[in-house]
Write a protein that holds these residues in place. Sequence first.
Motif, PDB file in Angstrom:
ATOM      1  N   GLU A  14      -8.488 -17.945  33.613  1.00  0.00           N
ATOM      2  CA  GLU A  14      -8.099 -17.236  34.824  1.00  0.00           C
ATOM      3  C   GLU A  14      -8.029 -18.211  36.001  1.00  0.00           C
ATOM      4  OE1 GLU A  14      -6.917 -13.963  36.951  1.00  0.00           O
ATOM      5  OE2 GLU A  14      -7.502 -13.877  34.834  1.00  0.00           O
ATOM      6  N   GLY A  15      -6.900 -18.247  36.690  1.00  0.00           N
ATOM      7  CA  GLY A  15      -6.742 -19.086  37.863  1.00  0.00           C
ATOM      8  C   GLY A  15      -6.558 -20.569  37.587  1.00  0.00           C
ATOM      9  N   TYR A  16      -6.288 -20.942  36.321  1.00  0.00           N
ATOM     10  CA  TYR A  16      -6.119 -22.361  36.002  1.00  0.00           C
ATOM     11  C   TYR A  16      -4.948 -22.955  36.790  1.00  0.00           C
ATOM     12  CZ  TYR A  16      -1.918 -21.609  33.220  1.00  0.00           C
ATOM     13  OH  TYR A  16      -0.646 -21.308  32.826  1.00  0.00           O
ATOM     14  N   LYS A  17      -5.020 -24.259  36.991  1.00  0.00           N
ATOM     15  CA  LYS A  17      -3.942 -24.992  37.646  1.00  0.00           C
ATOM     16  C   LYS A  17      -3.595 -26.201  36.780  1.00  0.00           C
ATOM     17  CE  LYS A  17      -5.131 -23.685  42.407  1.00  0.00           C
ATOM     18  NZ  LYS A  17      -5.290 -22.341  42.026  1.00  0.00           N
ATOM     19  N   PHE A  18      -2.301 -26.445  36.641  1.00  0.00           N
ATOM     20  CA  PHE A  18      -1.829 -27.587  35.864  1.00  0.00           C
ATOM     21  C   PHE A  18      -0.542 -28.089  36.507  1.00  0.00           C
ATOM     22  CE2 PHE A  18       0.070 -30.026  32.500  1.00  0.00           C
ATOM     23  CZ  PHE A  18      -1.000 -30.544  31.796  1.00  0.00           C
ATOM     24  N   ASN A  19      -0.538 -29.358  36.924  1.00  0.00           N
ATOM     25  CA  ASN A  19       0.631 -29.955  37.557  1.00  0.00           C
ATOM     26  C   ASN A  19       1.426 -30.707  36.488  1.00  0.00           C
ATOM     27  OD1 ASN A  19       2.427 -31.698  38.916  1.00  0.00           O
ATOM     28  ND2 ASN A  19       1.116 -31.752  40.719  1.00  0.00           N
ATOM     29  N   LYS A  20       2.407 -30.015  35.944  1.00  0.00           N
ATOM     30  CA  LYS A  20       3.210 -30.555  34.843  1.00  0.00           C
ATOM     31  C   LYS A  20       3.946 -31.838  35.245  1.00  0.00           C
ATOM     32  CE  LYS A  20       6.565 -27.842  33.877  1.00  0.00           C
ATOM     33  NZ  LYS A  20       7.459 -26.802  33.355  1.00  0.00           N
ATOM     34  N   GLU A  21       4.495 -31.878  36.446  1.00  0.00           N
ATOM     35  CA  GLU A  21       5.250 -33.046  36.885  1.00  0.00           C
ATOM     36  C   GLU A  21       4.338 -34.282  36.955  1.00  0.00           C
ATOM     37  OE1 GLU A  21       5.505 -29.987  38.379  1.00  0.00           O
ATOM     38  OE2 GLU A  21       7.454 -29.571  37.467  1.00  0.00           O
ATOM     39  N   TYR A  22       3.135 -34.112  37.521  1.00  0.00           N
ATOM     40  CA  TYR A  22       2.184 -35.227  37.610  1.00  0.00           C
ATOM     41  C   TYR A  22       1.787 -35.683  36.204  1.00  0.00           C
ATOM     42  CZ  TYR A  22      -1.880 -38.023  38.886  1.00  0.00           C
ATOM     43  OH  TYR A  22      -2.766 -39.063  39.027  1.00  0.00           O
ATOM     44  N   TYR A  23       1.534 -34.729  35.339  1.00  0.00           N
ATOM     45  CA  TYR A  23       1.125 -35.045  33.972  1.00  0.00           C
ATOM     46  C   TYR A  23       2.162 -35.917  33.277  1.00  0.00           C
ATOM     47  CZ  TYR A  23      -0.841 -34.222  29.314  1.00  0.00           C
ATOM     48  OH  TYR A  23      -1.408 -34.376  28.071  1.00  0.00           O
ATOM     49  N   LEU A  24       3.429 -35.511  33.389  1.00  0.00           N
ATOM     50  CA  LEU A  24       4.504 -36.232  32.716  1.00  0.00           C
ATOM     51  C   LEU A  24       4.841 -37.567  33.374  1.00  0.00           C
ATOM     52  CD1 LEU A  24       6.855 -33.196  32.018  1.00  0.00           C
ATOM     53  CD2 LEU A  24       5.358 -34.372  30.382  1.00  0.00           C
ATOM     54  N   SER A  25       4.799 -37.619  34.706  1.00  0.00           N
ATOM     55  CA  SER A  25       5.242 -38.829  35.400  1.00  0.00           C
ATOM     56  C   SER A  25       4.122 -39.845  35.648  1.00  0.00           C
ATOM     57  CB  SER A  25       5.899 -38.465  36.736  1.00  0.00           C
ATOM     58  OG  SER A  25       4.938 -37.925  37.633  1.00  0.00           O
ATOM     59  N   THR A  26       2.862 -39.392  35.662  1.00  0.00           N
ATOM     60  CA  THR A  26       1.769 -40.288  36.013  1.00  0.00           C
ATOM     61  C   THR A  26       0.697 -40.383  34.930  1.00  0.00           C
ATOM     62  OG1 THR A  26       2.133 -39.816  38.355  1.00  0.00           O
ATOM     63  CG2 THR A  26       0.007 -40.792  37.762  1.00  0.00           C
ATOM     64  N   HIS A  27       0.186 -39.230  34.474  1.00  0.00           N
ATOM     65  CA  HIS A  27      -0.957 -39.273  33.561  1.00  0.00           C
ATOM     66  C   HIS A  27      -0.603 -39.851  32.192  1.00  0.00           C
ATOM     67  CE1 HIS A  27      -4.883 -38.365  31.977  1.00  0.00           C
ATOM     68  NE2 HIS A  27      -4.283 -37.848  30.907  1.00  0.00           N
ATOM     69  N   MET A  28       0.438 -39.350  31.572  1.00  0.00           N
ATOM     70  CA  MET A  28       0.763 -39.849  30.234  1.00  0.00           C
ATOM     71  C   MET A  28       1.204 -41.313  30.253  1.00  0.00           C
ATOM     72  SD  MET A  28      -0.378 -37.730  28.171  1.00  0.00           S
ATOM     73  CE  MET A  28       0.100 -38.727  26.757  1.00  0.00           C
ATOM     74  N   PRO A  29       1.965 -41.765  31.261  1.00  0.00           N
ATOM     75  CA  PRO A  29       2.236 -43.205  31.331  1.00  0.00           C
ATOM     76  C   PRO A  29       0.960 -44.040  31.530  1.00  0.00           C
ATOM     77  CG  PRO A  29       3.905 -42.027  32.555  1.00  0.00           C
ATOM     78  CD  PRO A  29       2.841 -41.015  32.180  1.00  0.00           C
ATOM     79  N   THR A  44       4.019 -36.372  22.258  1.00  0.00           N
ATOM     80  CA  THR A  44       4.867 -35.202  22.437  1.00  0.00           C
ATOM     81  C   THR A  44       4.085 -34.178  23.237  1.00  0.00           C
ATOM     82  OG1 THR A  44       5.907 -35.595  20.289  1.00  0.00           O
ATOM     83  CG2 THR A  44       6.161 -33.389  21.246  1.00  0.00           C
ATOM     84  N   VAL A  45       4.628 -33.770  24.380  1.00  0.00           N
ATOM     85  CA  VAL A  45       3.986 -32.777  25.238  1.00  0.00           C
ATOM     86  C   VAL A  45       4.689 -31.435  25.027  1.00  0.00           C
ATOM     87  CG1 VAL A  45       3.441 -32.127  27.616  1.00  0.00           C
ATOM     88  CG2 VAL A  45       3.421 -34.544  26.952  1.00  0.00           C
ATOM     89  N   THR A  46       3.889 -30.382  24.851  1.00  0.00           N
ATOM     90  CA  THR A  46       4.426 -29.042  24.625  1.00  0.00           C
ATOM     91  C   THR A  46       3.840 -28.062  25.621  1.00  0.00           C
ATOM     92  OG1 THR A  46       4.611 -29.529  22.263  1.00  0.00           O
ATOM     93  CG2 THR A  46       4.688 -27.203  22.903  1.00  0.00           C
ATOM     94  N   GLU A  47       4.713 -27.261  26.244  1.00  0.00           N
ATOM     95  CA  GLU A  47       4.268 -26.146  27.075  1.00  0.00           C
ATOM     96  C   GLU A  47       4.132 -24.957  26.129  1.00  0.00           C
ATOM     97  OE1 GLU A  47       5.299 -24.041  31.337  1.00  0.00           O
ATOM     98  OE2 GLU A  47       6.732 -25.446  30.465  1.00  0.00           O
TER      99      GLU A  47
END
Length: 105
Positions: A14-29, A44-47
Motif C-alpha cells: 500500500e502506497g509503494y513508490k517506484f521511479n521506473k525512469e530512474y531505475y532504468l537510466s541510473t540504477h541498473m547501469p 531484463t526488467v519487467t513491469e
Amino acid sequence: MAGGQVIVAYPRKEGYKFNKEYYLSTHMPLAAKHWKKHGMKSYTVTELSADGPYTYSVVIEFESAEGWGAAATDPNTKDVMEDVPNFSSEQPILISGGVISRETV
C-alpha cells in the motif's frame, strides 16, 4: 549448463513508490558498471501485472553462479544497495542460483 541468475523482485505494498525512469537510466547501469567484471552478461526488467504481489522484477544473467557470489561481496555493491531508496520505497527480494537448464523453443 553454465550460468548464474539473480532475480530481484520489488514488493507491492500500500502506497509503494517506484521511479521506473530512474531505475532504468541510473540504477541498473550502476549495477552493470560494478558487476560486469564479475561476469554480469545481461538483465531484463519487467513491469509485473497489477494483481500480483510484486511491482517490478529484474532477471540478471551472470556467466556463473560464482560470479554473482563475487559481485554480492564486492565492496562497490554497497553503492548499488544504498541506491535503492532513490527509486523504491520497498527493499527488494533477491533470489539467486546456478542455471541447470536453458532451452530455446
